[in-house]
Structures are given as C-alpha cells and as structure tokens.
Design a protein around this motif. Sequence first.
Motif, short mmCIF file in Angstrom:
data_model
loop_
_atom_site.label_atom_id
_atom_site.label_comp_id
_atom_site.label_asym_id
_atom_site.label_seq_id
_atom_site.Cartn_x
_atom_site.Cartn_y
_atom_site.Cartn_z
N THR A 117 2.26 12.41 -0.48
CA THR A 117 3.81 12.82 -0.47
C THR A 117 4.48 11.72 -1.35
OG1 THR A 117 4.32 11.31 1.61
CG2 THR A 117 3.91 13.51 2.12
N LEU A 118 5.36 11.79 -1.68
CA LEU A 118 6.22 10.95 -2.54
C LEU A 118 6.48 9.52 -1.78
CD1 LEU A 118 9.27 12.87 -4.09
CD2 LEU A 118 7.16 12.18 -5.38
N LYS A 119 6.64 9.69 -0.39
CA LYS A 119 6.89 8.57 0.30
C LYS A 119 5.39 7.65 0.51
CE LYS A 119 9.19 6.85 4.59
NZ LYS A 119 10.37 7.17 5.25
N PHE A 120 4.44 8.45 0.27
CA PHE A 120 3.06 7.66 0.33
C PHE A 120 3.01 6.81 -0.82
CE2 PHE A 120 -1.17 7.73 -1.44
CZ PHE A 120 -2.04 7.28 -0.48
N TYR A 121 3.52 7.41 -2.00
CA TYR A 121 3.40 6.60 -3.13
C TYR A 121 4.11 5.41 -3.36
CZ TYR A 121 -0.15 10.00 -4.99
OH TYR A 121 -1.14 10.75 -5.29
N TRP A 156 -4.95 6.84 -9.88
CA TRP A 156 -4.02 7.27 -9.27
C TRP A 156 -3.71 8.86 -9.65
CZ3 TRP A 156 -3.77 6.06 -4.06
CH2 TRP A 156 -4.37 4.76 -3.78
N LEU A 157 -3.46 9.10 -10.84
CA LEU A 157 -2.71 10.33 -11.38
C LEU A 157 -3.91 11.67 -10.83
CD1 LEU A 157 -1.68 9.70 -14.81
CD2 LEU A 157 -0.11 9.91 -12.60
N ILE A 200 0.54 16.61 -6.87
CA ILE A 200 2.10 16.36 -6.26
C ILE A 200 2.73 15.85 -7.23
CG2 ILE A 200 3.72 15.41 -4.67
CD1 ILE A 200 1.67 15.58 -2.50
N GLU A 201 4.07 16.43 -7.55
CA GLU A 201 5.10 16.34 -8.44
C GLU A 201 6.41 15.75 -7.89
OE1 GLU A 201 5.09 19.21 -11.33
OE2 GLU A 201 3.50 18.50 -12.46
N ASP A 202 7.22 14.90 -8.36
CA ASP A 202 8.36 14.75 -7.88
C ASP A 202 9.52 15.66 -8.52
OD1 ASP A 202 9.24 14.05 -10.74
OD2 ASP A 202 9.18 11.94 -10.35
N LYS A 203 10.75 15.76 -8.09
CA LYS A 203 11.76 16.86 -8.37
C LYS A 203 12.05 16.92 -9.91
CE LYS A 203 15.94 13.96 -7.60
NZ LYS A 203 17.04 13.50 -6.81
N PHE A 204 11.29 15.81 -10.49
CA PHE A 204 11.37 15.99 -12.23
C PHE A 204 10.35 16.48 -12.84
CE2 PHE A 204 14.31 12.33 -10.71
CZ PHE A 204 15.63 12.88 -11.04
N ALA A 264 2.30 10.08 -8.36
CA ALA A 264 1.66 8.66 -8.41
C ALA A 264 2.47 7.85 -9.04
CB ALA A 264 0.20 8.97 -8.91
N TYR A 265 3.36 8.26 -10.20
CA TYR A 265 4.13 7.22 -10.93
C TYR A 265 5.21 6.70 -9.96
CZ TYR A 265 2.24 8.46 -15.18
OH TYR A 265 1.40 8.92 -16.48
N GLN A 266 5.41 7.27 -8.75
CA GLN A 266 6.40 6.49 -7.73
C GLN A 266 5.68 5.25 -7.32
OE1 GLN A 266 9.34 7.38 -6.33
NE2 GLN A 266 9.01 8.84 -7.70
N ILE A 267 4.55 4.85 -7.63
CA ILE A 267 3.94 3.65 -7.35
C ILE A 267 4.63 2.75 -8.47
CG2 ILE A 267 1.83 2.04 -7.44
CD1 ILE A 267 0.34 4.69 -6.69
N GLU A 268 4.59 3.02 -9.84
CA GLU A 268 5.14 2.15 -10.84
C GLU A 268 6.59 1.89 -10.67
OE1 GLU A 268 4.31 3.06 -14.83
OE2 GLU A 268 2.29 3.67 -14.31
N ILE A 269 7.15 3.14 -10.17
CA ILE A 269 8.88 3.05 -10.29
C ILE A 269 9.41 1.89 -9.17
CG2 ILE A 269 10.89 4.42 -9.46
CD1 ILE A 269 9.22 6.73 -11.00
N VAL A 270 8.42 2.16 -8.07
CA VAL A 270 8.84 1.30 -6.84
C VAL A 270 8.61 -0.14 -7.12
CG1 VAL A 270 8.57 0.70 -4.37
CG2 VAL A 270 9.06 2.89 -4.89
N PHE A 271 7.42 -0.45 -7.75
CA PHE A 271 7.01 -1.58 -8.16
C PHE A 271 7.86 -2.40 -9.21
CE2 PHE A 271 4.47 -4.74 -10.52
CZ PHE A 271 3.52 -5.25 -9.62
#
Length: 132
Positions: free
Chosen positions: A2-6, A39-40, A45-49, A54-61
């Motif tokens: 899930t997005l929350k996972f990443y 990770w890709l 799974i993709e986000d709403k965009f 997996a890019y959520q890892i980078e975004i949050v970091f």
Amino acid sequence: MTLKFYQNLGKLFYAMAAADDKVREAEMNKLKELVKKEWLDVDDIEDKFGTDAAYQIEIVFDWLSQPQDVELNIKDCYDDFVAYKKEQKHLFTKDVNRLILKTANAIAESFSGKNKSELMLLAKLNIELNKE
C-alpha cells in the motif's frame, strides 16, 4: 503493498540516514538508487497520479530531510515503522524483509561506513524483522 507501506519505509530509511543526526547527500543518493533499482519491481501499485507507489519512499524521506519547525525524532520515525509492521504483518515477507535490510545497510554504508548509531539501529531492525 500500500502507499502507507512505502511511506513507512521512507520513515524507516530516514531514521537510518539520520541516526548520526545528519542526513548526507550520499545517503539520499543511495536511497534513490535503490528505489529505482530494487523497490520499483516489488509490485504494480501506483499513487493517485499514476506514479509507482515505491516513490513514496523517496518522497517521505525527502520531506523528513527538509528543515522543519518541529524537530523530528528519529525514534518516532522508527517506532512508526515498527507499529505499522505489527499492524500489517502479512506485507513483511522474507523477501521484503531482506530488501528492507539491504536498503538500510546500504544507506548506513554509503557515507564513511557504518557508525555506532547506525549499527545499533541496524541491529534493532534486524531483530524486529526476524520476529515471528
């Protein structure tokens, strides 16, 4: 996955990079390299965009690495990851856990090798991921 996972992985990897109280460019670059290289391919799974989740890892970091009004506690980031892991045990397969440890080790190693703070956090993470 899930997005929350990443997003929680982003918190964990930030905690690893910031274990010595400073996130260095080499650590950010290593994380970005591993997201693209490893990770890709974990899922589709993709986000709403329409971007790979997996890019959520980078975004949050990246977000956590920015100067903030509120000092972010490394322990809180790590604890958030552990709490999420306990809630979503089914997502943490042996392969996923191996990749988490590989990424955390690579981040710790990316700048002048592993220091004491990073070694301690890696040991805690290893124990946590090997719990049944």
